[in-house]
Scaffold this active site. Structure first.
Site, short mmCIF file in Angstrom:
data_model
loop_
_atom_site.label_atom_id
_atom_site.label_comp_id
_atom_site.label_asym_id
_atom_site.label_seq_id
_atom_site.Cartn_x
_atom_site.Cartn_y
_atom_site.Cartn_z
N ARG A 170 31.66 18.23 13.90
CA ARG A 170 31.09 18.29 15.25
C ARG A 170 30.50 19.67 15.48
O ARG A 170 31.19 20.68 15.31
CB ARG A 170 32.17 18.05 16.32
CG ARG A 170 32.98 16.79 16.11
CD ARG A 170 32.64 15.70 17.10
NE ARG A 170 33.31 14.48 16.69
CZ ARG A 170 34.12 13.76 17.44
NH1 ARG A 170 34.34 14.13 18.69
NH2 ARG A 170 34.68 12.67 16.98
N GLU A 172 30.33 21.79 17.66
CA GLU A 172 30.92 22.22 18.94
C GLU A 172 30.50 23.66 19.19
O GLU A 172 30.99 24.57 18.54
CB GLU A 172 32.46 22.19 18.85
CG GLU A 172 33.08 20.83 18.74
CD GLU A 172 33.13 20.07 20.06
OE1 GLU A 172 32.75 20.67 21.10
OE2 GLU A 172 33.52 18.90 20.04
N ARG A 178 41.15 24.60 20.80
CA ARG A 178 41.45 23.23 20.35
C ARG A 178 40.25 22.49 19.77
O ARG A 178 40.31 21.29 19.55
CB ARG A 178 42.08 22.43 21.49
CG ARG A 178 41.37 22.63 22.79
CD ARG A 178 42.06 22.05 23.96
NE ARG A 178 41.01 21.63 24.85
CZ ARG A 178 41.00 20.51 25.53
NH1 ARG A 178 42.01 19.71 25.47
NH2 ARG A 178 39.99 20.21 26.30
N HIS A 179 39.17 23.21 19.50
CA HIS A 179 38.01 22.60 18.86
C HIS A 179 37.65 23.30 17.56
O HIS A 179 37.62 24.52 17.48
CB HIS A 179 36.78 22.67 19.78
CG HIS A 179 36.89 21.75 20.95
ND1 HIS A 179 37.38 22.16 22.16
CD2 HIS A 179 36.57 20.44 21.08
CE1 HIS A 179 37.36 21.13 23.00
NE2 HIS A 179 36.88 20.07 22.37
N GLU A 315 45.14 16.46 24.29
CA GLU A 315 44.66 15.14 23.86
C GLU A 315 44.71 15.07 22.34
O GLU A 315 44.11 15.90 21.66
CB GLU A 315 43.22 14.94 24.32
CG GLU A 315 42.62 13.63 23.84
CD GLU A 315 41.10 13.67 23.78
OE1 GLU A 315 40.46 14.20 24.69
OE2 GLU A 315 40.56 13.15 22.78
N SER A 318 42.09 9.21 20.83
CA SER A 318 41.28 8.45 21.77
C SER A 318 40.92 7.13 21.10
O SER A 318 40.71 7.08 19.89
CB SER A 318 40.10 9.36 22.14
OG SER A 318 38.98 8.65 22.40
N ARG A 366 45.00 18.71 15.67
CA ARG A 366 45.60 18.82 17.01
C ARG A 366 47.08 18.50 16.98
O ARG A 366 47.88 19.14 17.65
CB ARG A 366 44.91 17.85 17.98
CG ARG A 366 43.49 18.22 18.28
CD ARG A 366 43.34 18.69 19.71
NE ARG A 366 41.96 19.02 19.99
CZ ARG A 366 41.20 18.40 20.88
NH1 ARG A 366 41.70 17.41 21.60
NH2 ARG A 366 39.95 18.77 21.07
P1 AMO Z 1 37.05 11.48 19.95
O1 AMO Z 1 35.70 12.06 19.96
O2 AMO Z 1 37.85 11.52 21.21
O3 AMO Z 1 36.99 9.93 19.55
O4 AMO Z 1 37.90 12.13 18.78
C1 AMO Z 1 39.17 11.63 18.42
C2 AMO Z 1 40.21 12.73 18.34
O5 AMO Z 1 39.79 13.72 17.42
C3 AMO Z 1 40.18 15.00 17.86
N1 AMO Z 1 38.99 15.85 17.99
C4 AMO Z 1 38.89 17.12 17.55
N2 AMO Z 1 39.77 17.93 16.93
C5 AMO Z 1 39.37 19.17 16.62
N3 AMO Z 1 38.13 19.67 16.88
C6 AMO Z 1 37.20 18.89 17.50
N4 AMO Z 1 35.98 19.38 17.72
C7 AMO Z 1 37.57 17.56 17.87
N5 AMO Z 1 36.93 16.54 18.49
C8 AMO Z 1 37.80 15.51 18.54
C9 AMO Z 1 40.93 14.82 19.16
C10 AMO Z 1 40.43 13.48 19.65
O6 AMO Z 1 41.39 12.83 20.45
N6 AMO Z 1 35.23 7.44 17.57
C11 AMO Z 1 36.20 7.89 18.56
C12 AMO Z 1 37.57 7.30 18.28
C13 AMO Z 1 37.67 5.80 18.43
O7 AMO Z 1 37.20 5.27 19.44
O8 AMO Z 1 38.24 5.16 17.51
C14 AMO Z 1 36.27 9.40 18.52
O9 AMO Z 1 35.84 10.05 17.59
O10 AMO Z 1 42.32 14.74 18.88
#
Ligand code: AMO
Length: 392
Positions: A170, A172, A178-179, A315, A318, A366
């Site tokens: 991502r 980000e 947490r990202h 979180e 999801s 996470r």
């Molecule tokens: P989402 O975008 O909420 O859902 O991502 C799912 C989980 O991944 C973790 N997460 C991250 N951890 C670290 N750095 C990041 N940048 C980051 N972004 C997300 C979180 C989050 O809850 N496709 C959907 C899932 C689905 O519907 O099955 C998805 O990717 O813990």
């Protein structure tokens, strides 16, 4: 690591001199007599009779390994190999190993197939802003933000229950604790679901079983993090999104939750239910606006069949039910401002028999962060990647 004990008088003076001038963190092979010792950490010590230097460390070290002084995380990450030698840091990666082994075993018990989907894609699924573009010969491509489209396609392939543990990327731009720009996503997808509750039950049972495994494994390894693994028991509380908004003093606002909101909800859930884990259910469609694949509730299309799972205000997951009806899916894509033509391979999977299904993604980094009590997610990865870090 084993303790080598040198004694003036009884140790060969040449050996004594070799060890006396050898820089810290060098690697040595030692022959000698192994004895029980109450004083050493491993319970044994070696009285050396011969030694060979295998790898001499340069001086000065850019980062102390045994010193108890506090060092900035950035410095630690710049010299991560030395940092990883610290027992307290290694302990995090034992926890991580054990967590992944526990999850994998729990999925396999339940008849899930482990899959690996492509990470170089033509289309993203989680919104354009966080896509990394790559040059794929003469056409643009993107690094996978999630295996979302493929795990759903595999349901149509008749796989019924799949899971994947793989990197997700991502872009980000925000610099938070947490990202990451590269994280490990633990994804699952299940066909023929009766409703969102069936999916939540699968997830909570997986977590309870995995945590029991992790606790047991860490105790065996004498890992001090064992004490931090909570005794989770299902069912976890279900808190509707609308209730969270009331707790936050903004009923009906339909605004996504920020880090501070999540913390406040975590504290309240712990007080009300005494549970570190809790689902936030019935996400409003407006909040999941870009999530075209989320199924909306028939009785109230303002709400989706989507939930998050949080652990103490963070979180970690999801997921929810998917829209499996082609016409509605196409509508959702258009509403999200996306062109159905560019999702043709994904949509094809819905044309020739797609059962109702759903799934979720757990952020492995996470969970490690939360279980090990790390203030920054970067500590949960060996060589983290973020907005500013590409080395080491
Ligand atoms: P989402 O975008 O909420 O859902 O991502 C799912 C989980 O991944 C973790 N997460 C991250 N951890 C670290 N750095 C990041 N940048 C980051 N972004 C997300 C979180 C989050 O809850 N496709 C959907 C899932 C689905 O519907 O099955 C998805 O990717 O813990």
């Amino acid at each position: 690591m084993t303790q080598v004990t040198l004694k003036k008088g009884s140790t060969d003076p040449a050996l004594f001199a070799l060890f006396a001038e050898l820089p810290r963190e060098s690697v040595v092979s030692v022959d000698g007599v192994v004895r029980r010792s109450e004083k050493s950490q491993r319970g044994v010590e070696v009285s050396p009779s011969a030694a060979t230097v295998l790898g001499r460390a340069e001086v000065p070290l850019p980062l102390g390994v045994v010193d108890k002084v506090g060092v900035e995380l950035d410095t630690r990450l710049n010299h991560r190999v030395l940092d990883l030698r610290k027992p307290a840091v290694r302990a995090i990666f034992e926890l991580r190993t054990s967590l992944l082994a526990g999850f994998r075993a729990a999925f396999l018990h339940r008849g899930f197939l482990e899959v690996e989907t492509p990470k170089i894609l033509r289309q993203g699924a989680e919104g354009g802003a966080t896509l990394f573009r790559v040059d794929y010969f003469d056409t643009p491509a993107y690094l996978a933000q999630s295996p979302q489209l493929y795990k759903q396609m595999l349901i149509s392939a008749g796989f019924e229950r799949v899971f994947e543990i793989a990197p997700a990327f991502r872009a980000e731009p925000s610099d938070t604790v947490r990202h990451l720009t590269e994280f490990t996503s633990l994804d699952a997808e299940v066909g023929y679901l009766d409703g969102p509750e069936e999916l939540r039950t699968i997830l909570e049972e997986l977590i309870v079983e995995t945590l029991a495994y992790v606790r047991h494994d860490l105790v065996e390894r004498r890992n001090p993090l064992a004490e931090r693994i909570p005794e989770a028991s299902a069912p976890f509380p279900r808190v509707p999104f609308a209730v969270c908004e009331e707790w936050l003093g903004r009923p009906g606002a339909e605004r996504d939750l920020g880090a501070e909101d999540e913390k406040a909800i975590g504290a309240r859930a712990e007080r009300e239910y005494g549970s570190a884990f809790y689902f936030i259910t019935d996400y409003p469609t407006a909040v999941k606006a870009t999530t075209f694949y989320a199924m909306r509730q028939e009785a109230n299309p303002r709400l989706t069949h989507y939930s998050d799972l949080d652990f103490r205000g963070l979180e970690i997951m999801s997921g929810g039910l998917r829209e499996h009806r082609l016409d509605r899916l196409v509508e959702n894509l258009k509403e999200a401002g996306l062109s159905p033509e560019s999702f043709s391979a994904y949509l094809e999977a819905f044309r020739y028999g797609m059962p109702p299904h759903g799934g979720f993604a757990v952020g492995v980094d996470r969970i490690v962060q939360a279980l090990a009590g790390l203030s920054n997610i970067r500590e949960a990865r060996l060589f983290p990647r973020d907005r500013y870090r590409l080395d080491p």
